[in-house]
Design a protein around this motif. Structure first.
Motif, PDB file in Angstrom:
ATOM      1  N   PHE A  69       0.878  -1.237  -0.003  1.00 37.92           N
ATOM      2  CA  PHE A  69      -0.075  -0.074   0.031  1.00 37.92           C
ATOM      3  C   PHE A  69       0.862   1.359  -0.018  1.00 37.92           C
ATOM      4  O   PHE A  69       0.702   2.301   0.913  1.00 37.92           O
ATOM      5  CB  PHE A  69      -0.864  -0.127   1.421  1.00 37.92           C
ATOM      6  CG  PHE A  69      -2.103   0.812   1.164  1.00 37.92           C
ATOM      7  CD1 PHE A  69      -3.178   0.335   0.184  1.00 37.92           C
ATOM      8  CD2 PHE A  69      -2.526   1.958   1.568  1.00 37.92           C
ATOM      9  CE1 PHE A  69      -4.352   1.216  -0.061  1.00 37.92           C
ATOM     10  CE2 PHE A  69      -3.470   2.925   1.356  1.00 37.92           C
ATOM     11  CZ  PHE A  69      -4.521   2.341   0.790  1.00 37.92           C
ATOM     12  N   GLY A  70       1.908   1.292  -0.732  1.00 34.10           N
ATOM     13  CA  GLY A  70       2.798   2.338  -0.805  1.00 34.10           C
ATOM     14  C   GLY A  70       3.754   2.625   0.181  1.00 34.10           C
ATOM     15  O   GLY A  70       4.528   3.768   0.286  1.00 34.10           O
ATOM     16  N   GLY A  71       3.724   1.562   1.062  1.00 30.92           N
ATOM     17  CA  GLY A  71       4.605   1.822   2.512  1.00 30.92           C
ATOM     18  C   GLY A  71       5.886   1.921   2.026  1.00 30.92           C
ATOM     19  O   GLY A  71       6.791   2.424   3.043  1.00 30.92           O
ATOM     20  N   THR A 240      -2.376   7.033  -3.089  1.00 32.45           N
ATOM     21  CA  THR A 240      -1.617   7.616  -4.218  1.00 32.45           C
ATOM     22  C   THR A 240      -0.275   6.769  -4.632  1.00 32.45           C
ATOM     23  O   THR A 240      -0.216   6.257  -5.698  1.00 32.45           O
ATOM     24  CB  THR A 240      -1.247   9.082  -3.934  1.00 32.45           C
ATOM     25  OG1 THR A 240      -2.185   9.838  -3.627  1.00 32.45           O
ATOM     26  CG2 THR A 240      -0.545   9.533  -5.181  1.00 32.45           C
ATOM     27  N   LEU A 241       0.505   6.352  -3.492  1.00 31.61           N
ATOM     28  CA  LEU A 241       1.679   5.687  -3.932  1.00 31.61           C
ATOM     29  C   LEU A 241       1.387   4.481  -4.324  1.00 31.61           C
ATOM     30  O   LEU A 241       2.263   3.919  -5.131  1.00 31.61           O
ATOM     31  CB  LEU A 241       2.367   5.576  -2.400  1.00 31.61           C
ATOM     32  CG  LEU A 241       3.112   7.012  -1.732  1.00 31.61           C
ATOM     33  CD1 LEU A 241       3.662   6.853  -0.398  1.00 31.61           C
ATOM     34  CD2 LEU A 241       4.105   7.457  -2.985  1.00 31.61           C
ATOM     35  N   VAL A 242       0.419   3.614  -3.941  1.00 35.84           N
ATOM     36  CA  VAL A 242       0.254   2.266  -4.126  1.00 35.84           C
ATOM     37  C   VAL A 242      -0.087   2.288  -5.824  1.00 35.84           C
ATOM     38  O   VAL A 242       0.394   1.378  -6.598  1.00 35.84           O
ATOM     39  CB  VAL A 242      -0.898   1.481  -3.492  1.00 35.84           C
ATOM     40  CG1 VAL A 242      -2.078   2.166  -3.985  1.00 35.84           C
ATOM     41  CG2 VAL A 242      -0.731  -0.044  -3.739  1.00 35.84           C
ATOM     42  N   PHE A 243      -0.684   3.227  -6.190  1.00 35.50           N
ATOM     43  CA  PHE A 243      -1.249   3.274  -7.672  1.00 35.50           C
ATOM     44  C   PHE A 243       0.001   3.561  -8.550  1.00 35.50           C
ATOM     45  O   PHE A 243       0.344   3.050  -9.577  1.00 35.50           O
ATOM     46  CB  PHE A 243      -2.164   4.426  -8.013  1.00 35.50           C
ATOM     47  CG  PHE A 243      -2.584   4.107  -9.401  1.00 35.50           C
ATOM     48  CD1 PHE A 243      -3.683   3.334  -9.729  1.00 35.50           C
ATOM     49  CD2 PHE A 243      -2.322   4.918 -10.349  1.00 35.50           C
ATOM     50  CE1 PHE A 243      -4.423   3.265 -10.815  1.00 35.50           C
ATOM     51  CE2 PHE A 243      -2.745   4.942 -11.698  1.00 35.50           C
ATOM     52  CZ  PHE A 243      -3.861   4.078 -12.120  1.00 35.50           C
ATOM     53  N   ILE A 244       0.809   4.581  -7.858  1.00 35.99           N
ATOM     54  CA  ILE A 244       2.129   4.860  -8.464  1.00 35.99           C
ATOM     55  C   ILE A 244       3.146   3.658  -8.900  1.00 35.99           C
ATOM     56  O   ILE A 244       3.590   3.363  -9.958  1.00 35.99           O
ATOM     57  CB  ILE A 244       2.876   5.985  -7.958  1.00 35.99           C
ATOM     58  CG1 ILE A 244       2.041   7.334  -8.028  1.00 35.99           C
ATOM     59  CG2 ILE A 244       4.124   6.310  -8.546  1.00 35.99           C
ATOM     60  CD1 ILE A 244       2.517   8.389  -7.085  1.00 35.99           C
ATOM     61  N   ALA A 245       3.176   2.950  -7.735  1.00 40.75           N
ATOM     62  CA  ALA A 245       3.957   1.609  -7.817  1.00 40.75           C
ATOM     63  C   ALA A 245       3.377   0.597  -8.571  1.00 40.75           C
ATOM     64  O   ALA A 245       4.644   0.010  -9.430  1.00 40.75           O
ATOM     65  CB  ALA A 245       4.082   1.339  -6.127  1.00 40.75           C
TER      66      ALA A 245
END
Length: 448
Positions: A69-71, A240-245
């Motif tokens: 999850f973008g973590g 946001t970060l998870v979608f980017i990843a």
């Protein structure tokens, strides 16, 4: 030589250069081991079994990005900007908070995927159903490994963070493959390959746990128990970060899954090997990015614009100087390189050439994703990611049924280039940095 000193000189780049050299050495060894694993697999397993194994591994790798999850990027950024403050802790509460979210997500996703396999098997490639089901055991393990690596990187130990997964795990895989190949003369199945992957990943997690505990003690300035994890803040950033990843790092996994569903497991094998070989082009820049990410977060927080610009030039040109000769060799002699994996991979020549050209262009643009996520510009990054992902899916549905692995390469390349070019524009406007090779103009202007 004067140009090299201009690009890589300066006291603010000493830490980056030193860590990048060690990171490069690790990646060289990791690359050799990774290639050894692939070559050995193709010696003890058929192309179809390797394709089924990579199909299942791609599903887990993509779901791992979702479950974290973008973590990963969030943890690197937040730990790196907090551990040096006088009244801060070692960021252990941040790591534990991310673990709670990511492990819960990984278990829920694994259960959901198992239900999908049982009641909707038509969603998956028929030849890979068994290995996909087994691979569900791998998802929580790779999630744990990812979180612990990110935490160690945030503690400014980027080199140490890479060793267990990049070096030890491939060594365990090579040892297992050699042992299995020696003990049996029959062809290994995809499920046996996945069992070996699960075992080696479990051992890597044990090592990372011990390493993180040892390093964290050196950064402890206050009582960790007094600090609370801001779940709401993390979840907002994580969306946001998870979608980017998924779009940036998971695009090749998406293509592998689509190749398995719209094409064949052989197409998956051809694309997977080509992607792994083309990654040699981004080799140096990937080594630089490991120590670069926490440095960008720290310098941006301190508003040191000149130092940020120098980091950008070092990252883009450091990557290009290595990428250019490697690209020439891979484009001119693709048959020779692919023959290492077996005669069946001669069909991947065009796939490899397309991937290499794309990777060379992305290197020249600089690590734009890192620049946006480390400077809290995730909103801009996700807009670029959406455009790239839509492009990738559209081209994939059109080209894969007709062209197979070549169509996969075309869709991967088009999606990645759209994303990277839009992100480059956002880095220039939001961070006020030219992360591409043309940022060298800044250094020349400073000398005047």
């Amino acid at each position: 030589m004067k140009l090299l000193r201009m690009i890589f000189g300066g006291s603010e780049l000493k830490g980056l250069t030193g860590d990048a050299i060690f990171s490069l050495l690790i990646k060289v060894l990791a690359m050799l081991l990774s290639f050894s694993v692939i070559v050995l697999i193709n010696r003890v397993a058929s192309v179809a079994e390797f394709g089924a194994y990579m199909y299942a591994l791609s599903i887990i790798s993509l779901l791992r990005i979702v479950s974290v999850f973008g973590g990963e990027r969030w943890l690197v950024r937040e730990v790196a900007t907090s551990v040096d403050e006088p009244n801060s802790s070692n960021g252990y509460h941040l790591k534990n908070g991310v673990l709670v979210v990511s492990m819960s997500a990984s278990i829920i996703i694994a259960v959901g995927l198992y239900v999908a396999i049982e009641f909707a098997p038509w969603l998956f490639n028929d030849d890979a159903l068994k290995v996909v089901k087994l691979s569900l055991l791998l998802l929580p393990l790779v999630t744990l490994v990812t979180v612990y690596q990110a935490y160690i990187r945030g503690l400014h130990r980027a080199v140490v963070a890479q060793i267990p997964d990049a070096i030890i795990r491939p060594i365990l895989m090579v040892s297992g493959l050699l042992m299995l190949g020696f003990l049996t003369t029959i062809t290994l199945s995809a499920t046996e390959l996945m069992s070996l992957q699960i075992t080696s990943t479990l051992l890597v997690f044990v090592i990372l746990t011990w390493v993180s505990l040892s390093i964290a003690k050196k950064f402890s300035h206050s009582n960790v128990s007094t600090e609370k994890f801001a779940y709401s803040e993390f979840l907002r950033a994580g969306v946001t970060l998870v979608f980017i990843a998924v779009v940036i790092r998971g695009s090749s996994f998406v293509i592998n899954i689509m190749l398995g569903n719209l094409g064949t497991v052989t197409d998956v094998a051809l694309f997977s090997v080509s992607k792994r070989v083309s990654d040699l082009v981004t080799f140096m820049q990937a080594a630089i990015v490991m120590p670069l990410a926490p440095m960008i977060a720290k310098k941006f927080k301190q508003s040191k614009q000149q130092e940020l610009m120098k980091l950008a030039v070092a990252a883009s040109w450091g990557g290009l100087i290595f990428a250019l000769p490697v690209s020439v060799v891979l484009i001119v002699f693709p048959e020779l390189i692919l023959s290492v994996f077996g005669n069946d991979y001669s069909a991947a020549v065009n796939v490899l050439q397309i991937m290499v050209i794309t990777q060379l262009i992305t290197v020249s643009l600089g690590p734009v994703t890192v620049w946006l996520t480390m400077t809290k510009n995730e909103g801009a990054a996700i807009k670029a990611a959406v455009l790239g992902f839509v492009t990738l899916i559209t081209v994939a549905y059109i080209s894969i049924p007709e062209y197979g692995a070549v169509g996969g390469a075309l869709s991967f390349s088009s999606g990645l280039l759209v994303t990277q070019l839009v992100m480059l524009a956002y880095v220039a406007t939001r961070v006020k940095v030219d992360s591409s090779i043309f940022g060298l103009r800044y250094l020349f202007s400073q000398r005047k």
